[in-house]
Design a protein around this motif. Structure first.
Motif, PDB file in Angstrom:
ATOM      1  N   ASP A 163       0.832  -1.191   0.000  1.00 59.19           N
ATOM      2  CA  ASP A 163       0.000   0.000   0.000  1.00 59.19           C
ATOM      3  C   ASP A 163       0.871   1.245   0.000  1.00 59.19           C
ATOM      4  OD1 ASP A 163      -2.249  -1.603   0.149  1.00 59.19           O
ATOM      5  OD2 ASP A 163      -2.329  -1.536   2.333  1.00 59.19           O
ATOM      6  N   GLY A 164       0.383   2.273  -0.645  1.00 65.73           N
ATOM      7  CA  GLY A 164       1.051   3.567  -0.655  1.00 65.73           C
ATOM      8  C   GLY A 164       2.299   3.592  -1.507  1.00 65.73           C
ATOM      9  N   ILE A 165       2.815   4.800  -1.659  1.00 67.35           N
ATOM     10  CA  ILE A 165       4.065   5.047  -2.368  1.00 67.35           C
ATOM     11  C   ILE A 165       4.899   5.882  -1.415  1.00 67.35           C
ATOM     12  CG2 ILE A 165       5.142   6.090  -4.392  1.00 67.35           C
ATOM     13  CD1 ILE A 165       2.386   5.703  -5.806  1.00 67.35           C
ATOM     14  N   VAL A 166       5.952   5.321  -0.897  1.00 68.79           N
ATOM     15  CA  VAL A 166       6.773   5.897   0.175  1.00 68.79           C
ATOM     16  C   VAL A 166       5.884   6.456   1.296  1.00 68.79           C
ATOM     17  CG1 VAL A 166       8.883   6.292  -1.136  1.00 68.79           C
ATOM     18  CG2 VAL A 166       7.170   8.093  -1.078  1.00 68.79           C
ATOM     19  N   GLY A 167       4.906   5.658   1.695  1.00 73.20           N
ATOM     20  CA  GLY A 167       4.037   6.021   2.815  1.00 73.20           C
ATOM     21  C   GLY A 167       2.938   7.016   2.491  1.00 73.20           C
ATOM     22  N   LYS A 168       2.759   7.344   1.228  1.00 70.10           N
ATOM     23  CA  LYS A 168       1.746   8.328   0.837  1.00 70.10           C
ATOM     24  C   LYS A 168       0.768   7.717  -0.151  1.00 70.10           C
ATOM     25  CE  LYS A 168       4.791  12.170   1.542  1.00 70.10           C
ATOM     26  NZ  LYS A 168       6.061  12.610   1.153  1.00 70.10           N
ATOM     27  N   GLU A 169      -0.398   8.336  -0.255  1.00 74.97           N
ATOM     28  CA  GLU A 169      -1.389   8.002  -1.277  1.00 74.97           C
ATOM     29  C   GLU A 169      -1.694   9.295  -2.026  1.00 74.97           C
ATOM     30  OE1 GLU A 169      -4.688   6.114   0.716  1.00 74.97           O
ATOM     31  OE2 GLU A 169      -3.590   4.221   0.870  1.00 74.97           O
ATOM     32  N   PRO A 170      -0.797   9.674  -2.948  1.00 79.14           N
ATOM     33  CA  PRO A 170      -0.938  10.980  -3.595  1.00 79.14           C
ATOM     34  C   PRO A 170      -2.168  11.080  -4.499  1.00 79.14           C
ATOM     35  CG  PRO A 170       0.810   9.716  -4.631  1.00 79.14           C
ATOM     36  CD  PRO A 170       0.365   8.947  -3.430  1.00 79.14           C
ATOM     37  N   THR A 171      -2.820  12.230  -4.443  1.00 84.63           N
ATOM     38  CA  THR A 171      -3.903  12.562  -5.359  1.00 84.63           C
ATOM     39  C   THR A 171      -3.366  13.615  -6.316  1.00 84.63           C
ATOM     40  OG1 THR A 171      -5.623  12.040  -3.753  1.00 84.63           O
ATOM     41  CG2 THR A 171      -6.235  13.525  -5.542  1.00 84.63           C
ATOM     42  N   LEU A 172      -3.478  13.315  -7.599  1.00 84.75           N
ATOM     43  CA  LEU A 172      -2.946  14.205  -8.634  1.00 84.75           C
ATOM     44  C   LEU A 172      -4.076  14.718  -9.513  1.00 84.75           C
ATOM     45  CD1 LEU A 172       0.098  12.048  -9.806  1.00 84.75           C
ATOM     46  CD2 LEU A 172       0.098  13.921  -8.165  1.00 84.75           C
ATOM     47  N   SER A 173      -4.244  16.018  -9.533  1.00 82.55           N
ATOM     48  CA  SER A 173      -5.187  16.652 -10.461  1.00 82.55           C
ATOM     49  C   SER A 173      -4.519  16.708 -11.828  1.00 82.55           C
ATOM     50  CB  SER A 173      -5.529  18.059  -9.983  1.00 82.55           C
ATOM     51  OG  SER A 173      -6.248  17.982  -8.773  1.00 82.55           O
ATOM     52  N   PRO A 174      -5.288  16.946 -12.891  1.00 77.82           N
ATOM     53  CA  PRO A 174      -4.676  17.078 -14.214  1.00 77.82           C
ATOM     54  C   PRO A 174      -3.549  18.110 -14.199  1.00 77.82           C
ATOM     55  CG  PRO A 174      -7.046  16.920 -14.433  1.00 77.82           C
ATOM     56  CD  PRO A 174      -6.757  17.039 -12.950  1.00 77.82           C
ATOM     57  N   GLY A 175      -2.405  17.737 -14.762  1.00 74.20           N
ATOM     58  CA  GLY A 175      -1.257  18.626 -14.826  1.00 74.20           C
ATOM     59  C   GLY A 175      -0.301  18.512 -13.653  1.00 74.20           C
ATOM     60  N   GLU A 176      -0.665  17.799 -12.601  1.00 75.66           N
ATOM     61  CA  GLU A 176       0.206  17.682 -11.428  1.00 75.66           C
ATOM     62  C   GLU A 176       1.152  16.489 -11.547  1.00 75.66           C
ATOM     63  OE1 GLU A 176      -2.220  19.808  -7.833  1.00 75.66           O
ATOM     64  OE2 GLU A 176      -2.468  17.641  -8.015  1.00 75.66           O
ATOM     65  N   VAL A 177       2.243  16.555 -10.780  1.00 73.87           N
ATOM     66  CA  VAL A 177       3.222  15.475 -10.736  1.00 73.87           C
ATOM     67  C   VAL A 177       3.504  15.098  -9.284  1.00 73.87           C
ATOM     68  CG1 VAL A 177       4.329  16.173 -12.904  1.00 73.87           C
ATOM     69  CG2 VAL A 177       5.242  16.995 -10.739  1.00 73.87           C
ATOM     70  N   PHE A 178       3.988  13.890  -9.101  1.00 76.73           N
ATOM     71  CA  PHE A 178       4.436  13.403  -7.795  1.00 76.73           C
ATOM     72  C   PHE A 178       5.801  12.777  -8.024  1.00 76.73           C
ATOM     73  CE2 PHE A 178       4.777   9.837  -4.728  1.00 76.73           C
ATOM     74  CZ  PHE A 178       4.749  10.568  -3.554  1.00 76.73           C
ATOM     75  N   SER A 179       6.820  13.306  -7.355  1.00 73.40           N
ATOM     76  CA  SER A 179       8.182  12.786  -7.473  1.00 73.40           C
ATOM     77  C   SER A 179       8.622  12.228  -6.130  1.00 73.40           C
ATOM     78  CB  SER A 179       9.148  13.893  -7.908  1.00 73.40           C
ATOM     79  OG  SER A 179       8.821  14.347  -9.200  1.00 73.40           O
ATOM     80  N   TYR A 180       9.384  11.157  -6.180  1.00 72.49           N
ATOM     81  CA  TYR A 180       9.886  10.552  -4.947  1.00 72.49           C
ATOM     82  C   TYR A 180      11.124   9.738  -5.258  1.00 72.49           C
ATOM     83  CZ  TYR A 180       8.337   5.853  -6.205  1.00 72.49           C
ATOM     84  OH  TYR A 180       8.203   4.634  -6.813  1.00 72.49           O
ATOM     85  N   ASN A 181      11.793   9.305  -4.208  1.00 68.00           N
ATOM     86  CA  ASN A 181      12.890   8.362  -4.379  1.00 68.00           C
ATOM     87  C   ASN A 181      12.758   7.259  -3.347  1.00 68.00           C
ATOM     88  OD1 ASN A 181      14.050  10.579  -2.500  1.00 68.00           O
ATOM     89  ND2 ASN A 181      15.436   8.854  -2.223  1.00 68.00           N
ATOM     90  N   SER A 182      13.261   6.093  -3.719  1.00 61.85           N
ATOM     91  CA  SER A 182      13.282   4.931  -2.846  1.00 61.85           C
ATOM     92  C   SER A 182      14.442   4.056  -3.318  1.00 61.85           C
ATOM     93  CB  SER A 182      11.937   4.191  -2.902  1.00 61.85           C
ATOM     94  OG  SER A 182      11.873   3.214  -1.873  1.00 61.85           O
ATOM     95  N   TYR A 183      14.448   2.783  -2.962  1.00 63.38           N
ATOM     96  CA  TYR A 183      15.576   1.938  -3.334  1.00 63.38           C
ATOM     97  C   TYR A 183      15.160   0.483  -3.465  1.00 63.38           C
ATOM     98  CZ  TYR A 183      15.554   0.627   1.584  1.00 63.38           C
ATOM     99  OH  TYR A 183      15.169   0.160   2.814  1.00 63.38           O
ATOM    100  N   HIS A 184      15.993  -0.273  -4.176  1.00 64.92           N
ATOM    101  CA  HIS A 184      15.904  -1.734  -4.249  1.00 64.92           C
ATOM    102  C   HIS A 184      17.252  -2.276  -3.802  1.00 64.92           C
ATOM    103  CE1 HIS A 184      12.086  -1.843  -6.257  1.00 64.92           C
ATOM    104  NE2 HIS A 184      12.531  -1.288  -7.370  1.00 64.92           N
ATOM    105  N   MET A 185      17.218  -3.439  -3.155  1.00 66.06           N
ATOM    106  CA  MET A 185      18.443  -4.123  -2.755  1.00 66.06           C
ATOM    107  C   MET A 185      18.483  -5.472  -3.470  1.00 66.06           C
ATOM    108  SD  MET A 185      18.451  -3.012   1.293  1.00 66.06           S
ATOM    109  CE  MET A 185      19.193  -4.493   1.803  1.00 66.06           C
ATOM    110  N   THR A 186      19.670  -5.823  -3.965  1.00 62.49           N
ATOM    111  CA  THR A 186      19.813  -7.084  -4.684  1.00 62.49           C
ATOM    112  C   THR A 186      21.231  -7.629  -4.490  1.00 62.49           C
ATOM    113  OG1 THR A 186      19.580  -8.164  -6.842  1.00 62.49           O
ATOM    114  CG2 THR A 186      20.434  -5.911  -6.833  1.00 62.49           C
TER     115      THR A 186
END
Length: 135
Positions: free
Chosen positions: A71-94
């Protein structure tokens, strides 16, 4: 409301940057390598959307497949109106080279299930370096 998920034209995810990092003091093939990724989700559609979660699939060079979802994206549930963006960073380990791909999922303004694919990207462990590099 249908349980089927659809792609919404104009809703897209893009990889902005991928950074490899490891602790140079740790050695051995069993150590986990960290890939930090930066992603932007752009809503260029004509509808408001809420993103509720994500699903990643890591296809490792060894043939092993790792699925990460939640659930969520980095702990958030962003709501984006037309024209909006949501940027984030996270990581994978392998432990080895792999390919990452997946999708974000959520709802459009009418309550229909939507998803936005995450373009596949390669995570290659550098041969021998002492810290971090940018790809």
């Amino acid at each position: 409301m249908s349980d089927e998920s659809k792609t919404l034209p104009g809703l897209r995810a893009s990889l902005d940057k991928l950074v490899y990092f490891h602790d140079a003091q740790k050695r051995g093939s069993e150590m986990e390598h960290v890939f930090i990724y930066f992603i932007t989700i752009s809503n260029l559609s004509d509808q408001r959307v809420t993103l509720l979660g994500r699903r990643w699939v890591l296809n490792e060079a060894t043939g092993h497949r790792k699925v990460i979802e939640g659930d969520g994206i980095v702990g958030k549930e962003p709501t984006l109106s037309p024209g909006e963006v949501f940027s984030y960073n996270s990581y994978h380990m392998t432990h080895c080279n792999c390919t990452a791909q997946g999708a974000f999922h959520g709802l459009d303004e009418s309550g229909a299930h939507i998803h936005v694919p995450i373009p596949a990207f390669e995570m290659h462990i550098p041969e021998a370096d002492g810290g971090h590099s940018t790809t």
